[in-house]
Scaffold this motif. Sequence first.
Motif, mmCIF file in Angstrom:
data_model
loop_
_atom_site.group_PDB
_atom_site.id
_atom_site.type_symbol
_atom_site.label_atom_id
_atom_site.label_comp_id
_atom_site.label_asym_id
_atom_site.label_seq_id
_atom_site.Cartn_x
_atom_site.Cartn_y
_atom_site.Cartn_z
ATOM 1 N N ALA A 161 15.034 21.727 63.801
ATOM 2 C CA ALA A 161 15.636 23.069 64.002
ATOM 3 C C ALA A 161 15.518 23.449 65.446
ATOM 4 C CB ALA A 161 14.845 24.065 63.044
ATOM 5 N N THR A 162 16.540 24.225 65.805
ATOM 6 C CA THR A 162 16.314 24.404 67.243
ATOM 7 C C THR A 162 15.627 25.685 67.533
ATOM 8 O OG1 THR A 162 17.651 25.505 69.271
ATOM 9 C CG2 THR A 162 18.659 25.713 67.033
ATOM 10 N N LYS A 163 14.782 25.892 68.480
ATOM 11 C CA LYS A 163 13.905 26.951 68.604
ATOM 12 C C LYS A 163 14.739 28.384 69.073
ATOM 13 C CE LYS A 163 10.010 28.444 70.068
ATOM 14 N NZ LYS A 163 8.577 28.977 69.734
ATOM 15 N N LEU A 164 16.018 27.928 69.124
ATOM 16 C CA LEU A 164 16.995 29.403 69.653
ATOM 17 C C LEU A 164 16.998 30.217 68.164
ATOM 18 C CD1 LEU A 164 19.644 27.564 71.246
ATOM 19 C CD2 LEU A 164 18.156 29.273 72.241
ATOM 20 N N LYS A 165 16.831 29.430 66.931
ATOM 21 C CA LYS A 165 17.122 29.803 65.617
ATOM 22 C C LYS A 165 16.677 28.922 64.506
ATOM 23 C CE LYS A 165 20.310 32.755 62.974
ATOM 24 N NZ LYS A 165 21.849 32.935 63.144
ATOM 25 N N SER A 166 15.697 29.415 63.962
ATOM 26 C CA SER A 166 15.027 28.094 63.311
ATOM 27 C C SER A 166 15.745 27.805 61.935
ATOM 28 C CB SER A 166 13.480 28.441 62.514
ATOM 29 O OG SER A 166 13.597 29.642 61.734
ATOM 30 N N THR A 167 16.930 28.421 61.682
ATOM 31 C CA THR A 167 17.799 28.044 60.409
ATOM 32 C C THR A 167 18.838 27.294 60.929
ATOM 33 O OG1 THR A 167 19.095 30.197 60.820
ATOM 34 C CG2 THR A 167 17.249 30.358 59.323
ATOM 35 N N MET A 168 18.943 26.969 62.272
ATOM 36 C CA MET A 168 20.002 25.960 62.724
ATOM 37 C C MET A 168 19.595 24.645 63.035
ATOM 38 S SD MET A 168 22.386 28.230 62.550
ATOM 39 C CE MET A 168 23.729 27.293 63.387
ATOM 40 N N LYS A 169 19.929 23.668 62.349
ATOM 41 C CA LYS A 169 19.457 22.331 62.264
ATOM 42 C C LYS A 169 20.228 21.634 63.074
ATOM 43 C CE LYS A 169 16.647 23.906 59.050
ATOM 44 N NZ LYS A 169 15.399 24.667 59.479
ATOM 45 N N MET A 170 19.794 20.436 63.635
ATOM 46 C CA MET A 170 20.525 19.118 64.453
ATOM 47 C C MET A 170 21.394 18.455 63.244
ATOM 48 S SD MET A 170 19.427 16.632 67.547
ATOM 49 C CE MET A 170 17.810 15.973 66.591
ATOM 50 N N ASP A 171 22.575 18.213 63.401
ATOM 51 C CA ASP A 171 23.394 18.027 62.403
ATOM 52 C C ASP A 171 24.699 17.063 62.939
ATOM 53 O OD1 ASP A 171 25.015 19.452 59.826
ATOM 54 O OD2 ASP A 171 26.528 18.887 61.294
ATOM 55 N N VAL A 172 24.853 16.154 62.250
ATOM 56 C CA VAL A 172 26.209 15.083 62.542
ATOM 57 C C VAL A 172 27.403 16.042 61.726
ATOM 58 C CG1 VAL A 172 27.332 12.968 62.671
ATOM 59 C CG2 VAL A 172 24.902 12.953 62.663
ATOM 60 N N TYR A 173 28.274 16.227 62.825
ATOM 61 C CA TYR A 173 29.510 16.864 62.209
ATOM 62 C C TYR A 173 30.390 16.246 61.061
ATOM 63 C CZ TYR A 173 34.421 19.033 62.491
ATOM 64 O OH TYR A 173 35.624 19.320 62.245
ATOM 65 N N GLY A 174 30.379 17.063 60.187
ATOM 66 C CA GLY A 174 31.174 16.738 59.076
ATOM 67 C C GLY A 174 30.460 15.709 58.364
ATOM 68 N N GLY A 175 29.196 15.306 58.665
ATOM 69 C CA GLY A 175 28.514 14.329 57.801
ATOM 70 C C GLY A 175 29.151 13.030 58.061
ATOM 71 N N SER A 176 29.648 12.750 59.258
ATOM 72 C CA SER A 176 30.341 11.483 59.730
ATOM 73 C C SER A 176 29.429 10.322 59.431
ATOM 74 C CB SER A 176 30.840 11.835 61.141
ATOM 75 O OG SER A 176 31.431 10.296 61.679
ATOM 76 N N ARG A 177 29.839 9.270 59.283
ATOM 77 C CA ARG A 177 29.161 8.015 59.360
ATOM 78 C C ARG A 177 29.774 6.962 60.386
ATOM 79 N NH1 ARG A 177 28.283 7.447 52.714
ATOM 80 N NH2 ARG A 177 26.595 8.780 52.775
ATOM 81 N N ALA A 178 30.524 7.569 61.104
ATOM 82 C CA ALA A 178 31.363 6.820 62.284
ATOM 83 C C ALA A 178 30.529 6.816 63.609
ATOM 84 C CB ALA A 178 32.611 7.169 62.274
ATOM 85 N N ASP A 179 30.700 5.468 64.300
ATOM 86 C CA ASP A 179 30.173 5.586 65.453
ATOM 87 C C ASP A 179 31.214 6.867 66.445
ATOM 88 O OD1 ASP A 179 28.662 3.445 65.617
ATOM 89 O OD2 ASP A 179 29.943 2.182 66.484
ATOM 90 N N CYS A 180 30.269 7.484 67.297
ATOM 91 C CA CYS A 180 30.854 8.637 68.151
ATOM 92 C C CYS A 180 30.878 10.009 67.159
ATOM 93 C CB CYS A 180 32.287 8.299 68.707
ATOM 94 S SG CYS A 180 32.477 6.919 69.791
ATOM 95 N N GLY A 181 30.224 10.012 66.102
ATOM 96 C CA GLY A 181 30.289 11.187 65.294
ATOM 97 C C GLY A 181 29.354 12.204 66.208
ATOM 98 N N ASN A 182 30.101 13.522 66.207
ATOM 99 C CA ASN A 182 29.407 14.270 67.328
ATOM 100 C C ASN A 182 28.123 14.991 66.762
ATOM 101 O OD1 ASN A 182 29.638 15.417 69.827
ATOM 102 N ND2 ASN A 182 29.904 17.643 68.745
ATOM 103 N N VAL A 183 27.349 15.209 67.561
ATOM 104 C CA VAL A 183 26.140 16.021 67.095
ATOM 105 C C VAL A 183 26.219 17.316 67.427
ATOM 106 C CG1 VAL A 183 23.531 16.109 67.277
ATOM 107 C CG2 VAL A 183 24.509 13.933 67.111
ATOM 108 N N GLN A 184 25.866 18.420 66.429
ATOM 109 C CA GLN A 184 25.702 19.687 66.836
ATOM 110 C C GLN A 184 24.685 20.367 66.136
ATOM 111 O OE1 GLN A 184 29.298 20.938 64.513
ATOM 112 N NE2 GLN A 184 28.240 20.479 62.604
ATOM 113 N N ILE A 185 24.789 21.880 66.097
ATOM 114 C CA ILE A 185 23.867 22.465 65.334
ATOM 115 C C ILE A 185 24.634 23.141 64.211
ATOM 116 C CG2 ILE A 185 21.973 22.761 67.085
ATOM 117 C CD1 ILE A 185 22.877 25.766 67.464
#
Length: 140
Positions: free
Chosen positions: A3-27
């Motif tokens: 979770a980001t310390k900015l807001k504990s309900t927000m988690k590090m996440d791979v966009y759209g549950g992608s399984r591909a190379d270059c899948g973007n990481v977001q919160i």
Amino acid sequence: VFATKLKSTMKMDVYGGSRADCGNVQIWTGNGTNAQKWRVTHDSHGYVTLTSVNSGKVLDIYAGSDANGANVQQYASNGTYAQKWIAIKNTDGSYTFQSALAENKMLDVAGGSSSNGANVQLYQANGSNSQKWITSEKIR
């Protein structure tokens, strides 16, 4: 799960549950999916690698860039410094992840945003909550 310390309900996440190379990481708001779960491993030099439970791909800095704002994505493991991190435990119990590419660059949430879809990037160390991550797992 990180979770980001900015807001504990927000988690590090791979966009759209992608399984591909270059899948973007977001919160993204915590949802319990494997797109938000990361396996932590250590190499013999003390570097940490974060592997997506969903895809088996690792947290990676696009093109091995150490520039401010360089995008963080998932990518097939290749053993480069673009995929290695130094986990630093902060006095508040959170972790900061320093890139093995540059000693003053950290895993960071762009613009200090705590909104769904805020991008995860590499950025100059600044001690802000956008560079601090909370997990219930022991990293070291």
